[in-house]
Design an enzyme around this catalytic site. Structure first.
Site, mmCIF file in Angstrom:
data_model
loop_
_atom_site.group_PDB
_atom_site.id
_atom_site.type_symbol
_atom_site.label_atom_id
_atom_site.label_comp_id
_atom_site.label_asym_id
_atom_site.label_seq_id
_atom_site.Cartn_x
_atom_site.Cartn_y
_atom_site.Cartn_z
ATOM 1 N N ASP A 38 0.829 -1.196 0.000
ATOM 2 C CA ASP A 38 0.000 0.000 0.000
ATOM 3 C C ASP A 38 0.872 1.257 0.000
ATOM 4 O O ASP A 38 2.017 1.219 0.449
ATOM 5 C CB ASP A 38 -0.910 0.012 1.233
ATOM 6 C CG ASP A 38 -1.978 -1.070 1.178
ATOM 7 O OD1 ASP A 38 -2.297 -1.531 0.066
ATOM 8 O OD2 ASP A 38 -2.481 -1.462 2.254
ATOM 9 N N TYR A 66 7.314 -8.463 8.318
ATOM 10 C CA TYR A 66 6.919 -7.067 8.507
ATOM 11 C C TYR A 66 7.181 -6.630 9.947
ATOM 12 O O TYR A 66 7.176 -7.448 10.869
ATOM 13 C CB TYR A 66 5.423 -6.886 8.240
ATOM 14 C CG TYR A 66 4.960 -7.249 6.859
ATOM 15 C CD1 TYR A 66 4.869 -6.286 5.859
ATOM 16 C CD2 TYR A 66 4.595 -8.558 6.550
ATOM 17 C CE1 TYR A 66 4.422 -6.627 4.585
ATOM 18 C CE2 TYR A 66 4.154 -8.898 5.276
ATOM 19 C CZ TYR A 66 4.070 -7.929 4.299
ATOM 20 O OH TYR A 66 3.632 -8.263 3.047
ATOM 21 N N ASP A 80 -6.380 0.864 8.907
ATOM 22 C CA ASP A 80 -5.100 1.540 9.125
ATOM 23 C C ASP A 80 -5.381 2.999 9.482
ATOM 24 O O ASP A 80 -6.541 3.410 9.585
ATOM 25 C CB ASP A 80 -4.183 1.415 7.901
ATOM 26 C CG ASP A 80 -4.801 2.001 6.632
ATOM 27 O OD1 ASP A 80 -5.743 2.814 6.729
ATOM 28 O OD2 ASP A 80 -4.340 1.642 5.533
ATOM 29 N N ARG A 177 -3.035 -5.557 8.388
ATOM 30 C CA ARG A 177 -4.059 -4.661 8.960
ATOM 31 C C ARG A 177 -5.086 -5.458 9.750
ATOM 32 O O ARG A 177 -5.443 -5.108 10.878
ATOM 33 C CB ARG A 177 -4.782 -3.908 7.834
ATOM 34 C CG ARG A 177 -3.994 -2.810 7.170
ATOM 35 C CD ARG A 177 -4.814 -2.177 6.064
ATOM 36 N NE ARG A 177 -4.895 -3.024 4.882
ATOM 37 C CZ ARG A 177 -5.853 -2.930 3.961
ATOM 38 N NH1 ARG A 177 -6.845 -2.061 4.118
ATOM 39 N NH2 ARG A 177 -5.842 -3.713 2.905
#
Length: 306
Positions: A38, A66, A80, A177
């Site tokens: 994103d 991540y 988010d 997310r």
């Protein structure tokens, strides 16, 4: 130009934007990325160039790592920090580090996820975010993903435990997310992902990456080739078949090979040169047939396609 560039994707750009910019800098159209990030996310984005585009599907399927930050107390429509707040519940009593670690450990192994409405998952031929933008709600499919590791960054935990970072290694298709939202629910609060950074994609890590500025400098200096990672690095997880002259000839002519073990995919190399990727033959499981070939040669018989 053939190889892989591990780009450090900056915030504010889509993965497609990165490919477009790289094409202009490198003056080549044959570039593919290996997993969408994103715009608000930064991190490792391998770009496959030239013949390396043939390994895009295999690199896309590898596990990713991540570093995510969770903020408890507010949930947003996009899961988010960019979305509108849809639920609030202030953290009035401190959350212990032990409680956070226990919840993180509960989200390891194979878990179920329902993808967020603001995502590219398709339902009835339309992407979920297309429904979301029109205020339409549809039933979303449950997905099974695997969380390999889930570790708390203890130094990041705020005084009341409402904000903390964790490192997660996961399979393809995992929505971080959604993972943040579900972790928040398990702790008793609405939550959202407040930041995200990808530190690994398959064999490529943060220390392997270059920036666009470095890419431009290398092109001006004429030493871009030195920054390219070999195609073999992307598929080093596949078992290796070391080729002699006879095997090399078979690969060049698209012929079958004997299957040496139980794996379904193999990389065929002669020294450091990748000759091809072979897969189990559907009709003859003791044999392998070519899936991708990286060397030139006349196709022989029907082996390259059957």
């Amino acid at each position: 130009m053939n190889g892989i560039l591990a780009l450090w994707k900056p915030k504010g750009m889509t993965s497609h934007d990165c490919v477009f910019k790289a094409r202009k800098i490198l003056q080549t159209k044959k570039i593919g990325h290996t997993g969408t990030l994103d715009p608000d996310v930064e991190g490792v984005l391998p770009l496959c160039i030239g013949q390396a585009t043939k390994v895009v599907p295999y690199l896309t399927d590898t596990s990713k790592t991540y570093v995510a930050e969770i903020t408890l107390g507010t949930a947003t429509e996009t899961e988010d920090k960019s979305g509108e707040v849809i639920e609030e519940k202030p953290v009035t009593e401190p959350i212990s580090m032990q409680a956070i670690e226990e919840v993180l450990q509960a989200f390891t192994g194979e878990i179920e996820q329902i993808p967020p409405m603001y995502s590219a998952v398709k339902v009835n031929g339309r992407k979920l975010y297309e429904y979301a933008r029109k205020g339409e709600h549809v039933e979303r499919p449950v997905r099974h993903v695997t969380i390999h590791e889930n570790g708390l960054d203890k130094a990041s935990v705020s005084e009341d435990g409402s904000v903390f970072r964790f490192t997660v290694s996961c399979s393809k298709g995992t929505y971080i997310r959604t993972l943040c939202v579900d972790i928040g629910k398990a702790l008793g609060y609405p939550a959202h992902m407040s930041s995200l950074e990808r530190t690994q994609a398959g064999a490529f890590r943060t220390q392997d990456t270059i920036t666009f500025a470095k890419m431009e400098e290398a092109m001006e200096a004429g030493n871009m080739e030195q920054l390219l990672q070999p195609v073999t690095k992307a598929i080093e997880f596949m078992p290796l078949i070391e080729a002699d002259e006879a095997i090399e000839l078979k690969v060049r002519y698209g012929q079958r090979l004997s299957r040496p073990a139980e794996a379904d995919l193999y990389r065929v190399q002669k020294a450091d040169q990748l000759l091809g990727i072979y897969e189990t033959h559907p009709a003859y499981p003791h044999l392998l047939k070519p899936k991708r070939v990286f060397v030139s040669g006349k196709a022989g018989g029907t082996d390259a396609n059957d």
